[in-house]
Design an enzyme around this catalytic site. Structure first.
Site, mmCIF file in Angstrom:
data_model
loop_
_atom_site.group_PDB
_atom_site.id
_atom_site.type_symbol
_atom_site.label_atom_id
_atom_site.label_comp_id
_atom_site.label_asym_id
_atom_site.label_seq_id
_atom_site.Cartn_x
_atom_site.Cartn_y
_atom_site.Cartn_z
ATOM 1 N N ASN A 177 43.718 27.289 23.104
ATOM 2 C CA ASN A 177 42.879 28.327 23.725
ATOM 3 C C ASN A 177 42.731 29.432 22.679
ATOM 4 O OD1 ASN A 177 41.690 30.345 25.186
ATOM 5 N ND2 ASN A 177 43.154 30.292 26.892
ATOM 6 N N LYS B 256 46.301 30.409 21.412
ATOM 7 C CA LYS B 256 47.365 29.911 22.278
ATOM 8 C C LYS B 256 47.435 28.410 22.109
ATOM 9 C CE LYS B 256 47.768 32.348 26.659
ATOM 10 N NZ LYS B 256 47.212 32.391 28.007
ATOM 11 N N ARG C 76 39.944 24.879 25.330
ATOM 12 C CA ARG C 76 39.304 25.675 26.366
ATOM 13 C C ARG C 76 38.035 26.265 25.772
ATOM 14 N NH1 ARG C 76 40.305 31.690 28.280
ATOM 15 N NH2 ARG C 76 39.072 31.606 30.188
ATOM 16 N N HIS D 204 36.759 30.243 35.658
ATOM 17 C CA HIS D 204 38.059 29.756 36.163
ATOM 18 C C HIS D 204 37.957 28.338 36.718
ATOM 19 C CE1 HIS D 204 39.245 34.202 37.106
ATOM 20 N NE2 HIS D 204 39.793 33.840 35.960
ATOM 21 N N LEU E 49 43.746 34.391 41.693
ATOM 22 C CA LEU E 49 43.952 35.845 41.685
ATOM 23 C C LEU E 49 44.900 36.211 40.543
ATOM 24 C CD1 LEU E 49 44.563 36.152 45.541
ATOM 25 C CD2 LEU E 49 42.386 36.388 44.335
ATOM 26 N N ASN F 95 44.620 38.645 36.480
ATOM 27 C CA ASN F 95 43.951 39.852 35.985
ATOM 28 C C ASN F 95 42.462 39.750 36.250
ATOM 29 O OD1 ASN F 95 46.056 41.467 34.981
ATOM 30 N ND2 ASN F 95 46.324 40.012 33.303
ATOM 31 N N GLY F 96 41.919 38.555 35.977
ATOM 32 C CA GLY F 96 40.567 38.224 36.433
ATOM 33 C C GLY F 96 40.729 37.381 37.681
ATOM 34 N N ARG G 287 38.270 45.044 36.163
ATOM 35 C CA ARG G 287 36.834 44.845 36.389
ATOM 36 C C ARG G 287 36.458 45.237 37.811
ATOM 37 N NH1 ARG G 287 36.865 38.750 34.626
ATOM 38 N NH2 ARG G 287 38.400 39.103 33.005
ATOM 39 N N ASP H 251 47.827 46.376 36.704
ATOM 40 C CA ASP H 251 48.827 45.361 37.036
ATOM 41 C C ASP H 251 49.190 45.496 38.516
ATOM 42 O OD1 ASP H 251 51.532 44.123 37.334
ATOM 43 O OD2 ASP H 251 51.237 43.767 35.193
ATOM 44 N N GLY I 232 48.565 34.660 38.858
ATOM 45 C CA GLY I 232 49.743 35.531 38.849
ATOM 46 C C GLY I 232 49.937 36.275 40.162
ATOM 47 N N GLU J 281 50.335 33.648 43.268
ATOM 48 C CA GLU J 281 51.592 32.911 43.268
ATOM 49 C C GLU J 281 52.809 33.806 43.510
ATOM 50 O OE1 GLU J 281 51.813 30.523 39.642
ATOM 51 O OE2 GLU J 281 49.676 30.132 39.839
ATOM 52 N N ASN J 282 52.641 35.112 43.228
ATOM 53 C CA ASN J 282 53.837 35.971 43.206
ATOM 54 C C ASN J 282 53.820 37.211 44.088
ATOM 55 O OD1 ASN J 282 55.391 34.637 40.990
ATOM 56 N ND2 ASN J 282 53.507 35.097 39.876
ATOM 57 N N GLU K 217 46.443 25.699 33.989
ATOM 58 C CA GLU K 217 45.172 25.432 33.315
ATOM 59 C C GLU K 217 45.367 24.588 32.057
ATOM 60 O OE1 GLU K 217 44.324 29.810 34.065
ATOM 61 O OE2 GLU K 217 42.301 29.041 33.759
HETATM 62 P P1 ADP Z 1 45.552 36.327 33.717
HETATM 63 O O1 ADP Z 1 44.311 36.424 34.531
HETATM 64 O O2 ADP Z 1 45.607 37.286 32.571
HETATM 65 O O3 ADP Z 1 45.978 34.908 33.376
HETATM 66 P P2 ADP Z 1 47.807 36.242 35.542
HETATM 67 O O4 ADP Z 1 47.333 35.044 36.291
HETATM 68 O O5 ADP Z 1 49.033 36.113 34.715
HETATM 69 O O6 ADP Z 1 46.658 36.896 34.693
HETATM 70 O O7 ADP Z 1 48.037 37.391 36.640
HETATM 71 C C1 ADP Z 1 48.398 38.685 36.292
HETATM 72 C C2 ADP Z 1 48.608 39.465 37.572
HETATM 73 O O8 ADP Z 1 49.644 38.825 38.326
HETATM 74 C C3 ADP Z 1 49.034 40.899 37.361
HETATM 75 O O9 ADP Z 1 48.303 41.761 38.226
HETATM 76 C C4 ADP Z 1 50.489 40.896 37.775
HETATM 77 O O10 ADP Z 1 50.871 42.089 38.370
HETATM 78 C C5 ADP Z 1 50.539 39.802 38.797
HETATM 79 N N1 ADP Z 1 51.921 39.273 38.858
HETATM 80 C C6 ADP Z 1 52.502 38.486 37.949
HETATM 81 N N2 ADP Z 1 53.796 38.252 38.298
HETATM 82 C C7 ADP Z 1 54.022 38.934 39.438
HETATM 83 C C8 ADP Z 1 55.134 39.110 40.291
HETATM 84 N N3 ADP Z 1 56.311 38.532 40.045
HETATM 85 N N4 ADP Z 1 54.976 39.879 41.391
HETATM 86 C C9 ADP Z 1 53.808 40.454 41.668
HETATM 87 N N5 ADP Z 1 52.702 40.351 40.902
HETATM 88 C C10 ADP Z 1 52.803 39.588 39.802
#
Ligand code: ADP
Length: 415
Positions: free
Chosen positions: A13, A20, A97, A186, A215, A217-218, A247, A289, A337, A340-341, A391
C-alpha cells in the site's frame, strides 16, 4: 485449492510518502511479517518492522524514493536473522492497493501495460493517491522482475451500483465529459466484511442483504444485496457521507460557493473540509480521534458530546435509508477502528435504530472489542454485528484469486 504456486503474497500500500507492506503465506492465510516506511524523500525516513508474534522495531533509514523504500523493506524480509524469507525469489506474487479504478475497473486486475495506463488515466480522479500507488507498482516491477503484480481497487466493489444510485442530479453531460459520479471507496473492506459476515451467519453471500459500516478515520456505509453494492455513502471523492475524523461528510454544496464568495481559495476550502472538519472540527479538541472525543464527552465537554451525537445521527440516517432501499437487512455490520472498538460510538448509532428492530445489549457492546460478535439483544429483529476487517488479507486473497481463476476479470472497456 493449490496454493503452492502463489503461496507467498506480498501486499503493498504505497502512499505519497509512505509504503506499507505485509507478507502472507496463503496456505493457512498467515501473516508472516509487516512493516511501514514513512517519510520517504525526507532526510529522516523510518522503517517500522514486525514479524508475526514479535515486537515492532523502528529504525532510521535513507529512502529518497519508493524504489529505495521497497529495497529496504525487502532487505528486512530477507534478513538472515530478522527476516522471514531465505531469498526474495520466494515471493510468488504482489498485490497492490490502488485507490481509484474509475469506471474502467470493476474487479481486481493482473497488471499489464494496459492496466497501468488505466490507473494513470484515473489519476485525475485521485491525484493524491493513484500516482503514489503507481510508484509502488513500478518499484515492485524493478525489484521483483517477472513476478506477477495485481491491482486491487478501493472503488471496484461499488461498480455494481446502477445509474440512479451513482449519478448526481446535475445535467448528464457533466458525467459524459468529466465522469462526475459517485464511485465509493473502502470497497476492499466492505467486501471482506461481507464475506466474513456470510461465513459467520453460515449463509451464501447471494442470499444476504447487508448494511456494512466501515468506521475508521475515514468512514463509509454500503448497502449490499446478494453480493452487489446498491448504494454507498462516499462519492466521487472520499469526502461525502458520514461525519469522519477530520472530513465533514455531507454538506450543502452551496456552503462551498458561499465560502468561495467570502474569498476562501479552493485549496483553503479543501483543507477546511478534508482536514479540519468532522469530529475534529465539531469537537473542538484539535483531535479527530474517537477515543479523545468519547473521553471528553464523558467529562462533560459539550462540543465533544455534540460531535458524538452528530456521528451517530448521520450514520443512523444512512442505515435507515439503506434498510428501506434493500427492503430489510439480515444484519447491520460495524467494522474499522471505531466499529471494532468504540462501545460509545457504536451505542450512539445503535440507540437510534430501534425502529428497525435493533435493540442494543449494553453488556455485549461493552465487552465486544476487536472480535466478531453481536451487540444487540437476541430478540432484535435485525442483529448488529461487529466484524473485524482485514484489508491487506483481502488484497492477498484477491491477488490469489485473479492469478488462479481461469478467466481474467473484465473491465468496463472489454465487457
Ligand atoms: P483508518 O481509517 O486510518 O484506517 P482506523 O480504522 O484505524 O483508521 O480507525 C481509527 C479510529 O478508530 C480512531 O477514531 C480511533 O479513535 C478509533 N479507535 C481505535 N482503537 C480504538 C479503541 N480501542 N477504542 C475506541 N476507539 C478506537
Amino acid at each position: 485449492m493449490p496454493t503452492n504456486r502463489y503461496d507467498k503474497i506480498l501486499v503493498i500500500n504505497s502512499g505519497s510518502s509512505s509504503l506499507k507492506f505485509m507478507l502472507f503465506s496463503m496456505r493457512a492465510e498467515t501473516m508472516l511479517a509487516k512493516g511501514l516506511v514513512e517519510r520517504i524523500g525526507a532526510p529522516s525516513a523510518n522503517l517500522a518492522y514486525q514479524r508475526n508474534g514479535e515486537a515492532k522495531t523502528d529504525e532510521a533509514i535513507s529512502a529518497d524514493n519508493h524504489g529505495q523504500a521497497l529495497e529496504m523493506a525487502c532487505a528486512m524480509l530477507a534478513h538472515p536473522e530478522r527476516g522471514v524469507l531465505k531469498n526474495l525469489s520466494e515471493v510468488n506474487a504482489i498485490g497492490h492497493r490502488v485507490v481509484h479504478g474509475g469506471e474502467q475497473f470493476r474487479d481486481s486486475m493482473s497488471i499489464d501495460e494496459n492496466v497501468k495506463k488505466g490507473i494513470n488515466d484515473c489519476a485525475a480522479l485521485a491525484p493524491l493517491h493513484n500516482p503514489p500507488n503507481m510508484g509502488g507498482i513500478v518499484a515492485c516491477e524493478k525489484v521483483f522482475p517477472g513476478i506477477p503484480n495485481v491491482a486491487v481497487f478501493d472503488t471496484a466493489f461499488h461498480q455494481t451500483m446502477e445509474p440512479h444510485a451513482f449519478l448526481y442530479a446535475i445535467p448528464y453531460k457533466y458525467y459524459e465529459q468529466y465522469r462526475i459520479r459517485k464511485y465509493g471507496f473502502h470497497g476492499t473492506s466492505h467486501k471482506f466484511v461481507m464475506q466474513a459476515t456470510a461465513a459467520w451467519l453460515n449463509k451464501p453471500v447471494e442470499e444476504l442483504k447487508l448494511i456494512t459500516c466501515h468506521l475508521g478515520n475515514g468512514s463509509s456505509i454500503a448497502a449490499i444485496n446478494g453480493g452487489r453494492v446498491v448504494d454507498t455513502t462516499m462519492g466521487m471523492t472520499p469526502l461525502p457521507g458520514l461525519v469522519m475524523g477530520s472530513r465533514c461528510g455531507d454538506l450543502d454544496p452551496a456552503v462551498v460557493l458561499f465560502l468561495a464568495r467570502q474569498g476562501m481559495t479552493p485549496d483553503a476550502i479543501d483543507d477546511l473540509l478534508n482536514k479540519r472538519s468532522g469530529l475534529r472540527g465539531v469537537g473542538g479538541l484539535e483531535s479527530g480521534d474517537m477515543r479523545d472525543i468519547v473521553d471528553a464527552a464523558a467529562k462533560g465537554n459539550t462540543s465533544a458530546a455534540s460531535a458524538l451525537k452528530m456521528f451517530g445521527h448521520r450514520a443512523a440516517l444512512y442505515i435507515g435509508g439503506y434498510f428501506t432501499l434493500l427492503g430489510g437487512a439480515d444484519a447491520i455490520v460495524l467494522t474499522g477502528g471505531i466499529g471494532e472498538n468504540s462501545a460509545a460510538a457504536r451505542a450512539a448509532i445503535v440507540e437510534r435504530l430501534t425502529a428497525l428492530g435493533c435493540h442494543l445489549d449494553p453488556a455485549r457492546n461493552a465487552e465486544t472489542r476487536g472480535r466478531a460478535g453481536a451487540i444487540t439483544q437476541d430478540t432484535s429483529r435485525v442483529p448488529v454485528l461487529i466484524m473485524p476487517t482485514n484489508e491487506e488479507l483481502m488484497i492477498a486473497r484477491e491477488t490469489f484469486r485473479v492469478l488462479t481463476s481461469p478467466a481474467q476479470p473484465v473491465t468496463n472497456a472489454t465487457a
